[in-house]
Design a protein around this motif. Structure first.
Motif, PDB file in Angstrom:
ATOM      1  N   LYS A  14       1.179  -1.160   0.102  1.00 40.51           N
ATOM      2  CA  LYS A  14       0.291  -0.236  -0.072  1.00 40.51           C
ATOM      3  C   LYS A  14       0.588   1.438   0.120  1.00 40.51           C
ATOM      4  O   LYS A  14       0.409   2.022  -0.261  1.00 40.51           O
ATOM      5  CB  LYS A  14      -0.615   0.098   1.562  1.00 40.51           C
ATOM      6  CG  LYS A  14      -1.780  -1.275   1.574  1.00 40.51           C
ATOM      7  CD  LYS A  14      -2.928  -1.023   0.586  1.00 40.51           C
ATOM      8  CE  LYS A  14      -4.215  -1.779   0.824  1.00 40.51           C
ATOM      9  NZ  LYS A  14      -5.440  -1.850  -0.311  1.00 40.51           N
ATOM     10  N   LEU A  17      -5.915  10.316   5.197  1.00 40.60           N
ATOM     11  CA  LEU A  17      -6.028   8.553   4.775  1.00 40.60           C
ATOM     12  C   LEU A  17      -7.807   8.366   4.887  1.00 40.60           C
ATOM     13  O   LEU A  17      -8.098   7.449   4.818  1.00 40.60           O
ATOM     14  CB  LEU A  17      -5.206   7.316   5.912  1.00 40.60           C
ATOM     15  CG  LEU A  17      -5.860   6.112   5.604  1.00 40.60           C
ATOM     16  CD1 LEU A  17      -5.012   5.514   3.977  1.00 40.60           C
ATOM     17  CD2 LEU A  17      -4.659   5.667   6.938  1.00 40.60           C
ATOM     18  N   PHE A  18      -8.088   9.338   6.302  1.00 38.62           N
ATOM     19  CA  PHE A  18      -9.564   8.953   6.439  1.00 38.62           C
ATOM     20  C   PHE A  18     -10.072  10.515   6.352  1.00 38.62           C
ATOM     21  O   PHE A  18     -11.111  10.677   7.130  1.00 38.62           O
ATOM     22  CB  PHE A  18      -9.598   8.285   8.167  1.00 38.62           C
ATOM     23  CG  PHE A  18      -9.711   7.429   8.121  1.00 38.62           C
ATOM     24  CD1 PHE A  18     -10.011   6.028   7.781  1.00 38.62           C
ATOM     25  CD2 PHE A  18      -8.351   6.488   8.419  1.00 38.62           C
ATOM     26  CE1 PHE A  18     -10.086   4.922   7.606  1.00 38.62           C
ATOM     27  CE2 PHE A  18      -8.318   5.517   8.483  1.00 38.62           C
ATOM     28  CZ  PHE A  18      -9.196   4.189   8.262  1.00 38.62           C
ATOM     29  N   ASP A  71      -9.918  -3.224   6.196  1.00 36.16           N
ATOM     30  CA  ASP A  71      -8.615  -3.079   5.805  1.00 36.16           C
ATOM     31  C   ASP A  71      -8.191  -1.809   5.660  1.00 36.16           C
ATOM     32  O   ASP A  71      -6.623  -2.177   5.289  1.00 36.16           O
ATOM     33  CB  ASP A  71      -9.591  -4.115   4.037  1.00 36.16           C
ATOM     34  CG  ASP A  71      -8.418  -3.930   3.012  1.00 36.16           C
ATOM     35  OD1 ASP A  71      -7.693  -4.780   3.368  1.00 36.16           O
ATOM     36  OD2 ASP A  71      -7.910  -3.191   2.541  1.00 36.16           O
ATOM     37  N   THR A  72      -8.310  -0.535   5.117  1.00 35.32           N
ATOM     38  CA  THR A  72      -7.836   0.377   5.114  1.00 35.32           C
ATOM     39  C   THR A  72      -6.596  -0.249   5.979  1.00 35.32           C
ATOM     40  O   THR A  72      -4.912   0.727   5.947  1.00 35.32           O
ATOM     41  CB  THR A  72      -8.608   1.455   5.347  1.00 35.32           C
ATOM     42  OG1 THR A  72      -9.623   1.576   4.455  1.00 35.32           O
ATOM     43  CG2 THR A  72      -7.335   2.717   4.955  1.00 35.32           C
ATOM     44  N   ILE A  73      -6.735  -0.287   7.666  1.00 27.93           N
ATOM     45  CA  ILE A  73      -5.619   0.546   8.431  1.00 27.93           C
ATOM     46  C   ILE A  73      -5.198  -1.128   8.472  1.00 27.93           C
ATOM     47  O   ILE A  73      -3.374  -0.774   8.480  1.00 27.93           O
ATOM     48  CB  ILE A  73      -6.728   0.519   9.894  1.00 27.93           C
ATOM     49  CG1 ILE A  73      -6.769   2.090  10.412  1.00 27.93           C
ATOM     50  CG2 ILE A  73      -5.500   0.232  11.149  1.00 27.93           C
ATOM     51  CD1 ILE A  73      -7.271   2.153  11.132  1.00 27.93           C
ATOM     52  N   SER A 120      -4.578  -3.754   6.874  1.00 26.20           N
ATOM     53  CA  SER A 120      -3.191  -4.094   5.729  1.00 26.20           C
ATOM     54  C   SER A 120      -2.545  -3.315   5.519  1.00 26.20           C
ATOM     55  O   SER A 120      -0.849  -3.599   5.260  1.00 26.20           O
ATOM     56  CB  SER A 120      -3.949  -4.244   4.241  1.00 26.20           C
ATOM     57  OG  SER A 120      -4.615  -2.378   3.684  1.00 26.20           O
ATOM     58  N   LEU A 121      -2.786  -1.857   5.452  1.00 21.44           N
ATOM     59  CA  LEU A 121      -1.311  -1.258   6.087  1.00 21.44           C
ATOM     60  C   LEU A 121      -0.006  -1.596   6.687  1.00 21.44           C
ATOM     61  O   LEU A 121       0.749  -1.646   6.984  1.00 21.44           O
ATOM     62  CB  LEU A 121      -1.593   0.757   6.113  1.00 21.44           C
ATOM     63  CG  LEU A 121      -2.145   1.097   5.253  1.00 21.44           C
ATOM     64  CD1 LEU A 121      -2.834   2.560   5.666  1.00 21.44           C
ATOM     65  CD2 LEU A 121      -1.230   1.839   4.333  1.00 21.44           C
TER      66      LEU A 121
END
Length: 268
Positions: free
Chosen positions: A8, A28-29, A85-87, A89-90
């Motif tokens: 990512k 990011l958010f 997944d946003t957090i 996966s990072l």
């Protein structure tokens, strides 16, 4: 089953991460910060309950809410943020293995709210009694998401830059207040010799950093509250630590390892 970790981050971000133990991800958010702000307003009205969500108050103002923990079992929107997944996966990419949510919190730093003293998170997790961090365990990682603008005036995060990811040093601690022996921080003589970098953030920005990175924040000298949410993640190879963490904390919420750097009052 092994989960594939999707890349990512840019190579430049990964290089900075390895050299500094933190990375800033602007916006990011950004598209969800208003929604999260409303959720935090909602959670802040919940009646304190150490058996469910856990509330803490300012050390010098026991009527002022300082922190709420363990709220995702009771709030579907926040659960999706912290386990989505946003957090994940990072964090998994930076951790080099699948990440598991360890704990979450909302920090409220109201006008006049106290500082978070200089500390390393890892001394409050699994490795606090070690002489150094274990090189064979990928470090726990934290993600900070700004809900309000975090500035120098209201106490944004400060870190020690040029702290490489493989720096395993655990810095000596002290209890600076004789009447508060459980409140621990990095020794002042050492803190004064370190170089500190202030990291202002805009609403929706994220900062990810390791449990090994020394960090702190100063009091809120503005006239507005500064709200930040945190998620802490451990590597899946050490298991799912969340349930035991909260079980242990409920048994003794004033254990010194829970008071590291924290400006909240002892809990009843």
């Amino acid at each position: 089953m092994t989960q594939t970790i999707t890349t990512k981050l840019a190579d430049s971000q990964l290089k900075f991460w390895k050299e500094n133990s933190y990375v800033h991800i602007p916006g990011l958010f950004k598209d969800r910060v208003d929604q999260m702000s409303g959720w935090i307003d909602e959670i802040s009205t919940w009646k304190p309950s150490m058996d469910q969500w856990m509330c803490y108050f300012e050390m010098d103002n026991p009527n002022q809410l300082s922190r709420v923990e363990n709220f995702i079992p009771y709030h579907a929107g926040m659960k999706e943020i912290f386990t989505g997944d946003t957090i994940v996966s990072l964090i998994s990419e930076l951790m080099n293995e699948q990440a598991v949510l360890y704990k979450e919190r909302i920090n409220f730093k109201s006008p006049g709210g106290g500082p978070h003293a200089a500390h390393q998170d890892g001394v409050a997790y699994e490795q606090g009694e070690n002489a150094a961090f274990d090189p064979n365990i990928n470090p726990y990682l934290s993600i900070l998401i700004s809900i309000d603008e975090a500035t120098e005036e209201n106490g944004c995060l400060q870190v020690v830059p040029d702290w490489p990811i493989d720096n395993l040093e655990i810095l000596p601690m002290e209890a600076p207040y004789p009447d508060r022996p459980d409140y621990m921080k990095i020794k002042q003589s050492l803190e004064d010799r370190l170089t500190w970098k202030k990291l202002p953030t805009q609403p929706g920005d994220a900062l990810i950093f390791t449990e090994r990175l020394p960090h702190r924040s100063e009091p809120n000298l503005s006239d507005k509250t500064r709200r930040i949410i945190y998620g802490v993640y451990n590597p899946s190879s050490v298991g799912d630590k969340r349930k035991k963490y909260y079980q242990d904390k409920r048994k003794n919420p004033n254990d010194p390892r829970y008071m590291v750097g924290n400006p909240h009052a002892p809990s009843e």
